[in-house]
Design an enzyme around this catalytic site. Structure first.
Site, short mmCIF file in Angstrom:
data_model
loop_
_atom_site.label_atom_id
_atom_site.label_comp_id
_atom_site.label_asym_id
_atom_site.label_seq_id
_atom_site.Cartn_x
_atom_site.Cartn_y
_atom_site.Cartn_z
N ASN A 8 0.88 -1.17 0.00
CA ASN A 8 0.00 0.00 0.00
C ASN A 8 0.92 1.22 0.00
OD1 ASN A 8 -1.76 2.06 0.52
ND2 ASN A 8 -2.39 1.33 2.54
N LYS A 10 0.09 4.27 -0.21
CA LYS A 10 -0.54 5.45 0.40
C LYS A 10 -0.35 6.66 -0.52
CE LYS A 10 -0.06 3.14 4.77
NZ LYS A 10 0.10 3.18 6.21
N HIS A 97 -9.34 0.81 5.44
CA HIS A 97 -8.00 1.06 5.98
C HIS A 97 -8.08 2.00 7.18
CE1 HIS A 97 -3.87 2.31 6.44
NE2 HIS A 97 -3.55 1.18 5.83
N GLU A 99 -6.43 4.47 8.09
CA GLU A 99 -6.32 5.90 7.80
C GLU A 99 -7.64 6.45 7.26
OE1 GLU A 99 -2.75 5.29 5.60
OE2 GLU A 99 -1.82 4.72 7.50
N GLU A 170 -4.70 -5.16 10.69
CA GLU A 170 -3.67 -4.14 10.86
C GLU A 170 -3.92 -3.41 12.17
OE1 GLU A 170 -1.97 -2.94 6.71
OE2 GLU A 170 -3.69 -1.68 7.14
N GLY A 176 3.09 2.09 10.78
CA GLY A 176 4.02 3.20 10.60
C GLY A 176 4.79 3.56 11.86
N SER A 215 4.08 -2.36 10.19
CA SER A 215 5.54 -2.40 10.35
C SER A 215 6.17 -3.71 9.87
CB SER A 215 5.93 -2.09 11.80
OG SER A 215 5.51 -0.78 12.14
#
Ligand code: 13P
Length: 251
Positions: A8, A10, A97, A99, A170, A176, A215
Site C-alpha cells: 500500500n 498510500k 484502511h 487511515e 492491521e 508506521g 511495520s
C-alpha cells in the site's frame, strides 16, 4: 491458497517514480517468485496505470486501488469508481484502511457498502480491520474486530468466490510506528478473524486470505508469514522501495 504479498503506497510517488519502482520490482522478484505467492501493489490513483503497465506480462503481479466509491459514475466530485480502477488495470481494491477510518472519518456501515459494491463490480476486495491501542489496553480487541468484520462484510453477496475476499488485520498501533505485533498477538487475532469469517460464510471462509499489516519489514516478514492463519502481508513504508519490497515478497 496463494499468499498475497501486498503493498500500500498510500499518498507517495509520482507517475515516473511509480513506474520505475514497479519495473525494478518485477526485475528483482518475478523470476524467483515462489509458485504459492502473488504480488499486489496499490499505488495512488494517478499512478495506477503506470504500475499496471509495468506489471503487464508478469505472472501473478497485479495492481489495486486504495479506495473507491459505491457507484459506477455520477456527480460525485473527487471520487473514483471500481470501473475506473479496472480501466487502469486494477484487480483489487482496499476498504476500511485505518487511515480512512480514523483520519478521513469512514464508518463501518459505509465500509460495508464499499466492500459489497467493490465485489459486485468485479474487484477482489481487501477489508482492513484493526484495533486502536486504547482498545487493546481495554481488552476490547475481539469486540472491535468482530464489529468491523460483521459490518464490513454485511452485504457481501453469498455467491462471491472466496478467493476474492481478503481481510487485512492491521493493529492501528503497529502502523508506521516500527512496532510490529508479536507472533502471539498476530496468531490470536488471525485465529479469531478466521472464526468470525467461518461463522459468517461457513466452510468457504477457510479459502479467504487473512493478511497481517503493521511495520512489516524484510527482517520480520519470514517469521510473520509462517504463522498459522497468516495468508499474506499488507506493507506500507517498506514497500516504497523496490529492493526492500522484493525482499519481503521473496521472504
Ligand atoms: P506500515 O507497513 O508503514 O506500518 O503500514 C502498514 C499499512 O498501513 C499498510 O496498509
Amino acid at each position: 491458497m496463494k499468499k498475497l504479498m501486498a503493498a500500500n503506497w498510500k499518498m507517495f510517488k509520482t507517475w515516473d517514480e511509480a513506474g520505475s519502482t514497479a519495473r525494478v520490482l518485477v526485475e528483482l522478484a518475478a523470476a524467483k517468485l515462489p509458485e504459492d505467492r502473488e504480488v499486489l501493489v496499490c499505488p495512488p490513483f494517478t499512478c495506477l496505470k503506470a504500475v499496471s503497465d509495468a506489471f503487464s506480462g508478469a505472472d501473478r503481479f497485479s495492481s489495486g486501488g486504495q479506495d473507491f466509491y459505491i457507484t459506477d459514475e455520477g456527480a460525485f466530485t473527487g471520487e473514483i469508481s471500481p470501473a475506473m480502477l479496472q480501466d487502469c488495470g486494477a484487480k483489487y481494491g482496499l476498504t476500511g484502511h485505518s487511515e480512512r477510518r480514523h483520519v478521513l472519518g469512514e464508518n463501518d456501515e459505509y465500509i460495508g457498502q464499499k466492500t459489497a459494491y467493490g465485489l459486485s463490480a468485479g474487484l477482489s476486495v481487501i477489508l482492513c480491520i484493526g484495533e486502536l491501542l486504547d482498545e487493546r489496553k481495554a481488552g476490547r480487541v475481539e469486540e472491535v474486530l468482530e464489529r468491523q468484520l460483521r459490518l464490513g462484510l454485511k452485504d457481501v453477496p453469498a455467491d462471491v468466490a472466496p478467493h476474492r475476499i481478503s481481510v487485512a488485520y492491521e493493529p492501528v498501533w503497529a502502523i508506521g510506528t516500527g512496532e510490529v505485533a508479536g507472533p502471539a498477538e498476530i496468531q490470536e487475532a488471525h485465529a479469531f478473524t478466521r472464526k468470525v469469517l467461518v461463522s459468517i460464510f461457513g466452510e468457504k471462509a477457510n479459502e479467504m486470505r487473512i493478511l497481517y499489516g503493521g511495520s512489516v519489514k524484510p527482517t520480520n516478514c519470514a517469521e510473520i508469514i509462517a504463522l498459522d492463519n497468516v495468508d499474506g502481508v499488507l506493507v506500507g513504508g517498506a514497500s516504497l522501495q523496490s529492493e526492500s519490497f522484493s525482499q519481503i515478497v521473496l521472504a
